[in-house]
Design a protein around this motif. Structure first.
Motif, PDB file in Angstrom:
ATOM      1  N   TYR A  83       0.919  -1.317  -0.037  1.00  0.00           N
ATOM      2  CA  TYR A  83       0.010  -0.058  -0.068  1.00  0.00           C
ATOM      3  C   TYR A  83       0.806   1.260  -0.090  1.00  0.00           C
ATOM      4  O   TYR A  83       0.371   2.489  -0.222  1.00  0.00           O
ATOM      5  N   GLU A 388     -18.833   0.145  12.432  1.00  0.00           N
ATOM      6  CA  GLU A 388     -17.492  -0.040  11.861  1.00  0.00           C
ATOM      7  C   GLU A 388     -16.538  -1.196  12.278  1.00  0.00           C
ATOM      8  O   GLU A 388     -15.427  -1.336  12.152  1.00  0.00           O
ATOM      9  N   THR A 389     -17.238  -2.318  13.062  1.00  0.00           N
ATOM     10  CA  THR A 389     -16.308  -3.283  13.745  1.00  0.00           C
ATOM     11  C   THR A 389     -16.788  -4.605  13.610  1.00  0.00           C
ATOM     12  O   THR A 389     -18.142  -4.917  13.771  1.00  0.00           O
ATOM     13  N   CYS A 413     -10.584  -6.053   6.443  1.00  0.00           N
ATOM     14  CA  CYS A 413     -11.578  -5.206   6.815  1.00  0.00           C
ATOM     15  C   CYS A 413     -11.135  -3.704   6.729  1.00  0.00           C
ATOM     16  O   CYS A 413     -11.587  -2.889   6.298  1.00  0.00           O
ATOM     17  N   ARG A 414      -9.639  -3.643   6.703  1.00  0.00           N
ATOM     18  CA  ARG A 414      -9.025  -2.367   6.690  1.00  0.00           C
ATOM     19  C   ARG A 414      -9.176  -1.699   5.193  1.00  0.00           C
ATOM     20  O   ARG A 414      -9.417  -0.580   5.081  1.00  0.00           O
ATOM     21  N   GLU A 415      -9.246  -2.714   4.182  1.00  0.00           N
ATOM     22  CA  GLU A 415      -9.454  -2.266   2.964  1.00  0.00           C
ATOM     23  C   GLU A 415     -10.968  -1.586   2.695  1.00  0.00           C
ATOM     24  O   GLU A 415     -11.236  -0.844   1.733  1.00  0.00           O
ATOM     25  N   ARG A 416     -11.713  -2.111   3.783  1.00  0.00           N
ATOM     26  CA  ARG A 416     -13.163  -1.419   3.510  1.00  0.00           C
ATOM     27  C   ARG A 416     -13.169  -0.772   4.851  1.00  0.00           C
ATOM     28  O   ARG A 416     -14.635  -0.072   5.157  1.00  0.00           O
ATOM     29  N   ASN A 417     -12.314   0.218   5.231  1.00  0.00           N
ATOM     30  CA  ASN A 417     -12.473   1.126   6.211  1.00  0.00           C
ATOM     31  C   ASN A 417     -13.027   0.417   7.657  1.00  0.00           C
ATOM     32  O   ASN A 417     -13.872   1.324   8.359  1.00  0.00           O
ATOM     33  N   LEU A 418     -12.823  -0.633   7.846  1.00  0.00           N
ATOM     34  CA  LEU A 418     -13.617  -1.330   9.009  1.00  0.00           C
ATOM     35  C   LEU A 418     -12.412  -1.634   9.901  1.00  0.00           C
ATOM     36  O   LEU A 418     -11.192  -1.909   9.468  1.00  0.00           O
ATOM     37  N   ARG A 419     -12.904  -2.232  11.229  1.00  0.00           N
ATOM     38  CA  ARG A 419     -11.757  -2.682  12.017  1.00  0.00           C
ATOM     39  C   ARG A 419     -12.638  -4.050  12.699  1.00  0.00           C
ATOM     40  O   ARG A 419     -13.534  -4.406  12.513  1.00  0.00           O
TER      41      ARG A 419
END
Length: 878
Positions: A83, A388-389, A413-419
């Motif tokens: 990235y 978001e989790t 998840c990070r690729e979708r702005n999630l954690r």
């Protein structure tokens, strides 16, 4: 014409070799005897003991291209790989090191010459910026007044990380120990790229890129924070090969250099990817380097430690391969192009190419089976997610059932702005660890096992001889109706007294006797619910449905029972001494010794081992009753029973109680009372992986035998030193002190002889264009003595070049000394390199003192004779 990455690596090493450095090969990615590191993550790792003063090297300066991995532990770049243009799991660190040889002045000038020299990297001066620690006026003045870098391109960086000496420009090995200021060199890519100078608000941009860090190891930091000067200030530098290659190849991203272009092209071919700019291809190209070299250095995929880090890197690469269109196994296909593009740096990998490919392919085939289902589950959860989790239970299910490492789930998840709820994941992991082991689909290759539908009843707890019927016969894993003399086979009985290997206890041995033959049992294994007796028919024949008398080797079984009961006592003793964090991680119980693996972070001290023996032997002398009960798993847990590693428990379990000292679930065989064990003795304690210790011990007759062996050894040593067991320590201590004093006296004598020998060499001094030169071959003189002689001759002659050689043990050793007033005209390192090349060896050192060696003894006279012409050219009178 741009240099290739391989050429840049070699140019760096060639430059420092020309400066008298010893070129040292890259060390393994698995640090040797360094429990503080998961992987080798910097060029200085292999020299750590040298900098700490715990080790010495034959050379005073070195240069390396060190393989490094940062994908676990403190230094973990995994989430950024692919990235950004500069993060990697694997990289090569170019470094030059001084072990008390040269310091700031030479380190800075070496770096500058390599970077701007027309014959080297030839970078434009105006593109280079430097930083120094805010109070390091010495480094600042060298850069400004000697090198000539304009003041506006020299930036002082202070404590910018929250405490004293916590700075980008102050390096430390740890909270205490060697440390010192740094000077970093940056390259300015130009105004067309966003970013600001180091220390500015825009320093995280891509315009100014750090390419080299010069660490001036100057102080020893004390526990109270005090900085004391080191007696021998040293140098440790690091320059990323990928970064300098990007600059020299006129690209802004490391992934655009020739090495990665080749790997990305190979990844496109292997996966069928259509978009060459995909970040997934960057991930794959990076990860093949770390995975291939880790496997080559002995790391294998597993569920813990280094093996787990490797597994998650492999799986991350595989997932990205599927994202760009891979339909089949592909990752192992990149090993060959990796070897080709790495050149000489992959010579070790080349030797293990087939093994590395096999490991990668097998791991990919295992993972591909579950990847598709796991991704479908995760995608479904993410589509329905509110907030978001992602919940920890789902993340754990992906790990437990589908083999997804937590990092992989977090990456998606990070690729979708999630954690991910990592705390929830850890909670689920703890609550269901047993189920995770049982449901893991990676533990067994079921296709390699015998498929036996029969059930065997075990009668071996109370009986060592029992009648049974043959319900199945196997030869070469195939069912047969009869086996004949000398044939190897597996015999399955309906009822047996033979214990099958389980829970760390080895299988029984013995014989099966029928009316028509005798079968020697060498091992007993479990196949489903059937017990397979493995061995060879001694004579006659054995048919399906025959009746046999099964007889266990009773003496061997008894020794196994003693060791198994002692294992339970050991487990309870460890938990009593160190706490309930002690968990069994594996065991082996056979007739000779026991081995017990357990979770513990520190090595055992001798007094701790003795205390373990004391407590355990007290329980043996108490002659506690060893009893078993069958009860529900729920009731067993209520009674505090501990489950042993590797056992699979049904609703009804067998609970083993040893008096009031130990209660555990166990299906193995045991002694009747602890007194039967007789004696317990530890023979070894060691580490087998991070956080896992191992104790090996013996019991009964084996323990007594080990005591006798030790006693005999002590008696033998006592006889050699003319003492007894009471005076042995004092005798050995006296001999050791005497040996030390004799060595000291001998060295003093050698030093005196060296001085005398030096004086006798004065008549061999010659004049070459006004310079005194002494060249001599000596007999039976140690290298250490040669150094003393050279220094003494330099003091005597005041101004001279001295070259001494000696032949010992089939090798030539050379040493050259040049007085300080002549080093600007000729350097000792150049002289020994000139000689070593003729002798089939190598050498190097400081300008005033250097040494070399070689194996071509016959060439020595001619090599020494060639010195005249070399020095005549150096001292030519204009």
């Amino acid at each position: 014409m741009n240099k290739s990455t391989a050429e840049i690596r070699q140019a760096f090493l060639d430059f420092f070799y020309s400066k008298g450095h010893q070129v040292v090969a890259s060390s393994s990615l698995v640090p040797d005897d360094d429990p503080t590191l998961l992987f080798t993550n910097a060029g200085m790792n292999q020299f750590k003991d040298v900098f700490l003063g715990l080790d010495n090297r034959s050379h005073w300066s070195a240069a390396t291209s060190q393989r490094c991995v940062r994908a676990g532990g403190k230094h973990n770049d995994l989430k950024n790989v692919g990235y950004t243009g500069r993060h990697h799991t694997f990289f090569e660190m170019l470094g030059n090191f001084s072990f008390g040889d040269y310091f700031k002045h030479d380190a800075i000038w070496f770096a500058w010459e390599l970077l701007i020299g027309q014959n080297w990297f030839n970078l434009p001066k105006e593109k280079l910026w430097v930083t120094v620690y805010t109070t390091d006026d010495e480094a600042y003045n060298i850069w400004a007044n000697e090198v000539g870098v304009p003041a506006e391109r020299i930036i002082r960086i202070g404590d910018n990380k929250g405490s004293a000496y916590a700075s980008d420009n102050f390096w430390q090995m740890g909270d205490t120990g060697p440390c010192g200021p740094c000077s970093e060199i940056f390259y300015d890519h130009g105004e067309h790229i966003w970013g600001g100078a180091p220390g500015s608000s825009k320093e995280n941009g891509d315009r100014y890129i750090e390419i080299w860090n010069l660490v001036f190891m100057q102080f020893n930091r004390q526990a109270d924070g005090t900085l004391l000067p080191l007696p021998k200030p040293s140098i440790d530098t690091g320059m990323g090969l990928e970064r300098i290659s990007a600059i020299l190849q006129h690209v802004n991203s490391n992934y655009d250099i020739d090495l990665f272009k080749t790997l990305i092209a190979s990844a496109i071919e292997a996966t069928g990817a259509s978009n060459p700019d995909s970040k997934s291809l960057r991930v794959i190209a990076d990860h093949i380097r770390s995975c291939a070299f880790l496997i080559s250095d002995g790391v294998l995929p597993s569920n813990e430690g280094r093996g787990y880090v490797l597994r998650r890197i492999i799986r991350r690469a595989i997932r990205h391969g599927h994202m760009v269109g891979a339909k089949d196994t592909f990752f192992y296909k990149l090993v060959a192009p990796l070897i080709d593009v790495m050149g000489n740096a992959a010579s070790g990998l080349q030797l293990q190419k087939t093994m590395v490919e096999q490991v990668l392919r097998a791991e990919e085939e295992k993972f591909v089976k579950t990847l598709e289902c796991g991704l479908a589950l995760l995608n479904d959860k993410l589509l329905k997610l509110t907030g978001e989790t992602l919940d920890g239970e789902t993340a754990f299910r992906l790990y437990d059932t589908y083999g997804f490492p937590l990092d992989l789930t977090a990456d998606i998840c990070r690729e979708r702005n999630l954690r991910v709820d990592k705390a929830g994941f850890e909670c689920a992991m703890d609550a269901q660890r047993k189920r995770a082991r049982e449901s893991s689909c990676f533990n067994t290759d079921y296709n390699s096992l015998l498929r036996v539908d029969e059930v065997t009843r075990f009668f071996g707890y109370k009986h060592l001889e029992h009648q049974g019927w043959v319900t199945a016969l196997f030869r070469n894993n195939q069912p047969v109706d009869v086996i004949r003399s000398k044939e190897e086979a597996v015999v399955v009985l309906d009822e047996t007294p033979f214990y099958s290997e389980s829970g760390g206890q080895v299988g029984d041995r013995g014989v099966l006797k029928s009316a028509s033959g005798v079968f020697e049992v060498s091992d007993t294994q479990k196949y489903g619910k059937a017990f397979g007796h493995k061995g060879k028919l001694s004579y006659g024949e054995l048919k399906l449905h025959s009746q046999v008398t099964a007889q266990v080797d009773s003496a061997r079984r008894e020794r196994i029972c003693l060791n198994h009961s002692a294992t339970h006592l050991l487990h309870a003793t460890l938990r009593q001494m160190f706490g309930e964090h002690i968990r069994q991680k594996g065991s082996l119980v056979n007739d000779r010794y026991l081995r017990f693996d357990f979770s513990h972070s520190q090595a055992m001290k001798l007094e701790q081992l003795r205390r373990i023996e004391k407590i355990l032997n007290e329980q043996i002398r108490r002659n506690l009753s060893i009893q078993t009960d069958i009860m529900s798993l729920k009731d067993a847990r209520k009674k505090g029973a501990i489950a042993l590693f590797g056992e699979k428990y049904d609703a009804q379990v067998r609970v083993l109680r040893i008096g009031d000292f130990s209660t555990e679930l166990c299906g193995g065989t045991h002694a009747v009372r602890t007194g039967d064990i007789g004696l317990f003795r530890i023979i070894a304690e060691s580490s087998i992986s991070a956080g896992i210790r191992r104790i090996e011990a013996v019991t009964g007759e084996e323990a007594i035998a080990s005591l006798h062996q030790q006693s005999d050894l002590v008696q033998h040593i006592a006889q050699l030193v003319k003492g007894n067991h009471q005076t042995l320590v004092d005798k050995v201590r006296t001999l050791k002190e005497r040996s030390r004093q004799l060595e000291k006296n001998l060295q003093q004598l050698k030093n005196k002889m060296a001085v005398q020998e030096s004086a006798s060499l004065a008549h061999k001094v010659r004049d070459i264009n006004g310079v005194k030169v002494l060249v001599s071959q000596l007999d039976c003189v140690e290298l250490k003595t040669l150094r003393i002689m050279v220094n003494d001759l330099k003091n005597q002659l005041k101004s001279a070049v001295i070259i001494l050689a000696v032949v010992m043990n089939g090798k030539v050793s050379l040493i050259a000394g040049v007085t300080q007033d002549l080093t600007n005209r000729v350097k000792a390192g150049d002289i020994v390199v000139h000689l070593a090349q003729q002798l089939g060896g190598e050498g190097g050192g400081r300008p005033d003192l250097a040494q070399a060696g070689g194996n071509n003894i016959a060439a020595l006279p001619a090599a020494l004779a060639s010195v005249d012409s070399m020095l005549t050219a150096k001292f030519r009178v204009e």
